[in-house]
Motif scaffolding. Structure first.
Motif, PDB file in Angstrom:
ATOM      1  N   GLU A   1       0.820  -1.214   0.000  1.00 19.40           N
ATOM      2  CA  GLU A   1       0.000   0.000   0.000  1.00 19.40           C
ATOM      3  C   GLU A   1       0.854   1.263   0.000  1.00 19.40           C
ATOM      4  O   GLU A   1       1.902   1.338   0.631  1.00 19.40           O
ATOM      5  CB  GLU A   1      -0.933   0.002   1.211  1.00 19.40           C
ATOM      6  CG  GLU A   1      -1.888   1.181   1.259  1.00 19.40           C
ATOM      7  CD  GLU A   1      -2.847   1.216   0.076  1.00 19.40           C
ATOM      8  OE1 GLU A   1      -2.446   1.665  -1.023  1.00 19.40           O
ATOM      9  OE2 GLU A   1      -4.005   0.770   0.250  1.00 19.40           O
TER      10      GLU A   1
ATOM     11  N   TYR B   1       1.584   1.616   6.158  1.00 22.02           N
ATOM     12  CA  TYR B   1       0.734   0.639   6.846  1.00 22.02           C
ATOM     13  C   TYR B   1      -0.313   1.340   7.709  1.00 22.02           C
ATOM     14  O   TYR B   1      -0.975   0.708   8.526  1.00 22.02           O
ATOM     15  CB  TYR B   1       1.581  -0.282   7.721  1.00 22.02           C
ATOM     16  CG  TYR B   1       2.532  -1.159   6.933  1.00 22.02           C
ATOM     17  CD1 TYR B   1       2.084  -2.322   6.328  1.00 22.02           C
ATOM     18  CD2 TYR B   1       3.878  -0.814   6.785  1.00 22.02           C
ATOM     19  CE1 TYR B   1       2.943  -3.131   5.598  1.00 22.02           C
ATOM     20  CE2 TYR B   1       4.743  -1.606   6.061  1.00 22.02           C
ATOM     21  CZ  TYR B   1       4.274  -2.770   5.473  1.00 22.02           C
ATOM     22  OH  TYR B   1       5.126  -3.566   4.750  1.00 22.02           O
TER      23      TYR B   1
ATOM     24  N   HIS C   1      -4.846   3.594   4.408  1.00 20.84           N
ATOM     25  CA  HIS C   1      -5.337   2.475   3.599  1.00 20.84           C
ATOM     26  C   HIS C   1      -6.819   2.647   3.295  1.00 20.84           C
ATOM     27  O   HIS C   1      -7.259   2.437   2.157  1.00 20.84           O
ATOM     28  CB  HIS C   1      -5.094   1.145   4.331  1.00 20.84           C
ATOM     29  CG  HIS C   1      -5.639  -0.039   3.586  1.00 20.84           C
ATOM     30  ND1 HIS C   1      -5.230  -0.383   2.323  1.00 20.84           N
ATOM     31  CD2 HIS C   1      -6.593  -0.953   3.934  1.00 20.84           C
ATOM     32  CE1 HIS C   1      -5.879  -1.464   1.922  1.00 20.84           C
ATOM     33  NE2 HIS C   1      -6.714  -1.818   2.884  1.00 20.84           N
TER      34      HIS C   1
END
Length: 643
Positions: A499, A509, A514
């Motif tokens: 990501e 992270y 996200h």
């Protein structure tokens, strides 16, 4: 071959009518408005070549046409067996037509297996031309005939023409230095010559084709031409064929322009080349051969002069990996496959979603699951295209509706991929890929402008005033990120499947990031600009809407025409964009009491429609590896109207 049409478009109702003309001392000539012919024999009898040649001459003559090649998956199935039968059906007319036809008017059967495999599709009164030389006791027993169907009265309801095709071909080629086996191979050309006489097809193109095909073997070329001419002369002189037929050019069926006959895979290939030229980008194809998509690889490999690079990879994963690398490098990147290959490519498609790079994934659907039915058609990859990846990985889906429409669909898929920086699924199928129809060659100015602006320098100012490049800073209109070609000074950035941080593209992270990136990628796809769906509802009074997608367009439209001629009120709409759906689709669906969705699967579009719009859409499904028949659909739709 191309033909010039200069009259305005006009639809005909498709009714078969004939009138007879008789000249003194000559055979009768009967005028028809349409004919359906099926050539059938062993997979080694050259039925596909025979059908292709008859189709090419029919196209050059100016008829509208639609074809259905049907052949075994085996390279050479057991000779004389039902699984080994190969056929080619051609529907041609003096008006616009939409399908290869439901029931052949003429069957050319090269052996007992071909007769038995196809007799069930023939209406009473149809003409059957059989190669009597192949009706030996052993050959008939192999397919379950206890007695000869040519003699037991079982064909009394048909116009039977017993012709010793093999014997006549060998006799016609006596002067050539050929073995009997070599001479027998030309019997398909004898049959083609006979049918060309029977339907007044041009012959010059076929003879030129044979000279070109066998240019390095002039004796073989001459033998095939001799067999072809012998078949023509046989029709002209034998008393068994007392009537020949004329089907006039479909001059009123087409808008003015220059036309050629084209298959779906060829049209799609030309569309990809046109897209690359309109985008001013090199075209790169990374592909692994798979039926029925391989023809695209074969065709594009011929066009290096247009900047096309083709890479035949060692497997499906390598093919799409190379294509995605080419997209990173600034090419219009394409990978071609069928359903089993899509399964293998799914991880790299997900990577393309994460990288947000343009990539065309061309899926020529076939019967599944697993290896399934490689040479048969199906529409069962829609849900795989929509959801066949891990995580939230939305991908636009575009589907052509006819063989010629594959050209325009390829341009549209390229537009979406380039503008929105996303992989795009292009869902064709075996019926479209191998079928053919007339295609109007577009003028250059009719093609869309697909030119791309690559990132050239910094696009963001930091808090301290520094000018930097942010690879995930988005266009506020399209939400597309910039496309930076590797090697551009100052535009170095990270790529990979982990990501990304919004804007910077750094690995992240962070849960909130996200969530934001997942929703942003979905919003980008949801916001793709697609045109409103058009509805064909002449009187605006229909209560039933028939909704389709992909190759069901022809059979659905033919069925709707039949119902309207019978006085029924039916509306029709056909989807090109399956993700996202057209913005007015929900409103359209709610405007009808009943919605029927015919599909060559078990109801995949119907599932999506019911889930998204909460409409009680009814499925009408078929998964036998063959396209719908218009009569079959018309009956099902009539039942839905009356229900």
């Amino acid at each position: 071959m191309t033909s010039q049409v200069s009259s305005p478009a006009e639809q005909a109702d498709g009714t078969v009518v004939g009138e007879q003309r008789t000249a003194a001392g000559a055979k009768d000539v009967r005028r028809l408005d349409r004919v359906i012919i099926r050539f059938a024999g062993d997979s080694g009898d050259g039925m596909q070549l025979t059908g292709d040649r008859f189709t090419s001459e029919t196209a050059s003559f100016g008829n509208d046409l639609s074809t259905l090649p049907n052949f075994p998956a085996e390279i050479r199935a057991p000779a004389g067996t039902l699984p080994g039968v190969s056929s080619f059906q051609l529907h041609f007319a003096d008006h616009d037509i939409l399908t290869p036809g439901d029931a052949p008017n003429v069957l050319v059967a090269m052996n007992p297996a071909a007769l038995k495999a196809n007799i069930g599709d023939l209406p009473r009164g149809a003409e059957i031309i059989v190669n009597t030389d192949e009706f030996t006791k052993r050959a008939m027993q192999k397919v379950g005939y206890d007695a000869s169907p040519l003699e037991d009265g079982s064909l009394d309801g048909y116009h039977l023409h017993p012709v010793p095709l093999t014997t006549l071909t060998v006799e016609a080629l006596k002067k050539f230095d050929l073995t009997r086996k070599e001479a027998e191979r030309s019997k398909n050309m004898f049959a083609l010559g006979l049918l060309s006489w029977m339907y007044h097809r041009p012959t010059e193109g076929t003879e030129a084709f044979l000279r070109s095909k066998f240019a390095k073997k002039p004796d073989i070329a001459a033998a095939n031409i001799a067999a072809f001419r012998a078949g023509w002369n046989f029709g002209e002189t034998t008393e068994d064929f007392a009537v020949s037929y004329e089907v006039a050019p479909a001059a009123k069926a087409f808008p003015p322009g220059v036309y050629r006959n084209i298959s779906g895979n060829l049209a799609l290939s030309y569309g990809l080349v046109a897209a690359s030229r309109q985008a001013d980008l090199p075209l790169f194809l990374g592909s692994y051969p798979i039926t029925p998509a391989s023809d695209i690889l074969h065709e594009l490999s011929r066009h290096k002069n247009f900047g096309v690079r083709t890479f035949q990879a060692e497997d499906e994963i390598a093919g799409i990996g190379a294509a995605l690398g080419a997209a990173f490098g600034g090419s219009l990147a394409v990978t071609t496959t069928s359903g089993p290959g899509v399964a293998l490519k799914s991880e790299t498609i997900g990577l393309a979603v994460s990288l947000e790079l343009p990539l065309l994934v061309v899926d020529i659907q076939r019967g599944g699951p697993s290896t399934g039915l490689p040479t048969k058609t199906e529409q069962a990859d829609l849900l795989q295209a929509m959801y066949g990846r891990n995580g939230e990985a939305p991908v636009p889906v575009v589907a052509p509706r006819t063989p010629a429409d594959c050209f325009d669909a390829a341009l549209e898929a390229a537009r979406i991929a380039l503008v929105y920086r996303t992989p795009v699924f292009l869902l064709s199928d075996g019926y479209l890929a191998n079928g053919s129809e007339p295609w109007r060659i577009p003028e250059l100015e009719e093609l869309p402008d697909l030119k791309v602006r690559f990132a050239q320098g910094p696009n963001h100012t930091t808090a301290d005033g520094s000018e930097v490049f942010r690879p995930y800073k988005r266009d506020p209109r399209t939400l597309a990120r910039p496309w930076a070609v590797p090697g551009t000074p100052g535009l170095e950035h990270r790529i990979g499947g982990i990501e990304k941080q919004d804007g910077t593209g750094n690995i992240s992270y962070d849960p909130a990031n996200h969530d934001f990136m997942v929703r942003t990628r979905q919003a980008k796809i949801d916001g793709i600009d697609v045109p409103d769906l058009e509805v064909d509802d002449p009187d605006g009074t229909a209560r039933l809407l028939v909704l389709g997608w992909g190759s069901t367009y022809g059979p659905i439209t033919a069925a709707v025409r039949r119902l309207r001629r019978a006085g029924q009120q039916v509306a029709q709409a056909h989807l090109r964009h399956l993700n996202p759906f057209p913005p007015n689709l929900g409103e359209i669906l709610r405007g009808y009491d009943k919605v029927v969705i015919p599909e060559m699967n078990l109801g995949q579009l119907a599932t999506l429609i019911r889930a998204k719009y909460l409409v009680d859409a009814r499925s009408y499904n078929q998964v036998n590896g063959m396209p719908f028949k218009a009569e079959q659909l018309a009956a099902a739709l009539k039942e839905a109207i009356d229900d």
